[in-house]
Design an enzyme around this catalytic site. Structure first.
Site, PDB file in Angstrom:
ATOM      1  CB  VAL A 201      -0.921   0.045   1.242  1.00 29.16           C
ATOM      2  CG1 VAL A 201      -1.848   1.261   1.162  1.00 29.16           C
ATOM      3  CG2 VAL A 201      -1.723  -1.242   1.378  1.00 29.16           C
ATOM      4  CG  HIS A 202       2.984   2.807  -3.256  1.00 33.11           C
ATOM      5  ND1 HIS A 202       2.468   1.737  -3.945  1.00 33.11           N
ATOM      6  CD2 HIS A 202       3.349   3.727  -4.194  1.00 33.11           C
ATOM      7  CE1 HIS A 202       2.532   1.979  -5.243  1.00 33.11           C
ATOM      8  NE2 HIS A 202       3.063   3.175  -5.421  1.00 33.11           N
ATOM      9  NE  ARG A 203      -0.908   3.207  -7.890  1.00 32.44           N
ATOM     10  CZ  ARG A 203      -0.202   3.786  -8.855  1.00 32.44           C
ATOM     11  NH1 ARG A 203      -0.120   5.110  -8.898  1.00 32.44           N
ATOM     12  NH2 ARG A 203       0.409   3.072  -9.778  1.00 32.44           N
ATOM     13  NE  ARG A 233       2.780   8.108  -0.436  1.00 32.15           N
ATOM     14  CZ  ARG A 233       3.028   8.238  -1.733  1.00 32.15           C
ATOM     15  NH1 ARG A 233       3.652   9.314  -2.174  1.00 32.15           N
ATOM     16  NH2 ARG A 233       2.689   7.296  -2.583  1.00 32.15           N
TER      17      ARG A 233
END
Length: 353
Positions: A201-203, A233
């Site tokens: 999960v990064h967007r 992030r």
């Protein structure tokens, strides 16, 4: 021929590796790292594992808002173009580094080649979609991974300089699959093949929205067998929103991993949940069912072939899909057979003839 190649994020390092090897057989390549991904796990380790030459320049831009990051890259890349005087500028994918490189070259009339041209999610809320569209419309060579990508360009009136090459990430994956099998990552984490789910999960659309991030983490926690290499992030936002301790208790959060370790984790998982475009595609090539934590995807072929399911960020939809989804068709070679890098090198070479 002198080619100035611009990269900045880990998916671009993966794509660059096989293409750079081919280009350097006949041309001079000047490699520019914008610094968009800058820590060891997100940058240096990939150069080492993939055998990419050390960048000739590192702009060291780092993280910032989209406008500030793109603006600083634009100025830095223009300076290098004027200094190096390349015959062609090469960009990959859909990041701010991609757009900055393409714009800088177009403004001073240096031809632009775009690897992974023509991809569309048709969701302009995604900064990556804006980057793709603008880059394609100022490129001279549009190097498409699939027929769908070529058709997208035709619908936008782009027909000159368009080529079908296959997908360079297939080249990278096939070239490193055997080495990845020797990775000790599963043993180090105490994992058994086929006995866990892998998540990424990064967007920004997921990490920067506390409600979406909470829903996704809650769903992954409910599944109970999830390993999640945690993007910097994502870790920052989990801590800022007070979600980190609960997520870490219910999900196996681990630090970011290198390319070979990621391939090993992907190939041995029984299912992948992700919001990454590259991971969706790697899951397809590796034959691992994928649940995509987005409502749209640029890799529509993975959905059409029933190996990928779009669920967005809804808690119940994620859990339900993870527990019930299974592919219903055989996979195809829609992304090519691992010969894209050579095709790209040939096309670029013909540009100067």
């Amino acid at each position: 021929m002198k080619i100035l190649t611009v990269v900045g994020a880990r998916p671009q390092f993966i794509k660059c590796a096989p293409v750079s090897r081919e280009l350097r057989k006949e041309h001079e390549e000047v490699l520019v790292h914008t610094g968009q991904h800058y820590d060891r796990e997100m940058s240096d380790l990939f150069f080492e594992e993939l055998g990419i030459p050390k960048p000739d320049y590192n702009l060291g831009i780092g993280s910032a808002t989209h406008a500030h990051q793109t603006g600083e890259m634009l100025a830095g890349i223009e300076d290098l173009i004027l200094e190096e005087k390349p015959d062609l500028l090469l960009v990959y994918g859909d990041t701010n580094s991609t757009l900055a490189g393409a714009l800088a070259a177009a403004k001073v009339h240096v031809p632009v080649a775009h690897v992974e041209a023509g991809l569309r999610s048709f969701d302009r809320r995604m900064p990556e979609e804006v980057n793709r569209v603008l880059t394609d419309h100022c490129s001279d060579l549009l190097l498409c991974p699939t027929e769908t990508a070529m058709e997208n360009l035709r619908k936008e009136g782009i027909t000159r300089g368009v080529h079908l090459t296959g997908d360079v990430m297939v080249d990278a994956l096939l070239g490193h699959a055997e080495v990845a099998k020797t990775s000790p990552i599963l043993a180090e984490l105490g994992l058994e093949r086929g006995q866990y789910r892998l998540a990424t999960v990064h967007r920004a659309e997921n990490t920067d929205d506390p409600a979406k991030l909470a829903a996704i983490m809650g769903a992954l926690g409910d599944l109970g067998d999830v390993v999640l290499p945690c993007h910097p992030r994502t870790e920052k936002m989990l801590k800022n929103t007070g979600l980190y301790e609960e997520a870490n208790r219910r999900i196996r959060l681990i630090p970011p991993v290198g390319y070979l370790e990621m391939l090993a984790l992907e190939s041995s998982a029984h299912q992948i949940l992700t919001d990454s475009g590259g991971v969706q595609k790697e899951a397809y090539v590796l034959g691992v069912p994928c649940i995509t934590l987005r409502e749209t995807t640029e890799w529509v072929e993975t959905v059409q072939d029933s190996w990928n399911m779009l669920v967005g960020s809804d808690h119940e939809a994620i859990v339900r899909a993870a527990r019930t989804f299974s592919p219903k068709r055989e996979r195809s070679d829609v992304f090519g057979k691992g010969e894209a890098a050579r095709a790209i090198a040939v096309i670029i070479g013909e540009k100067t003839e």
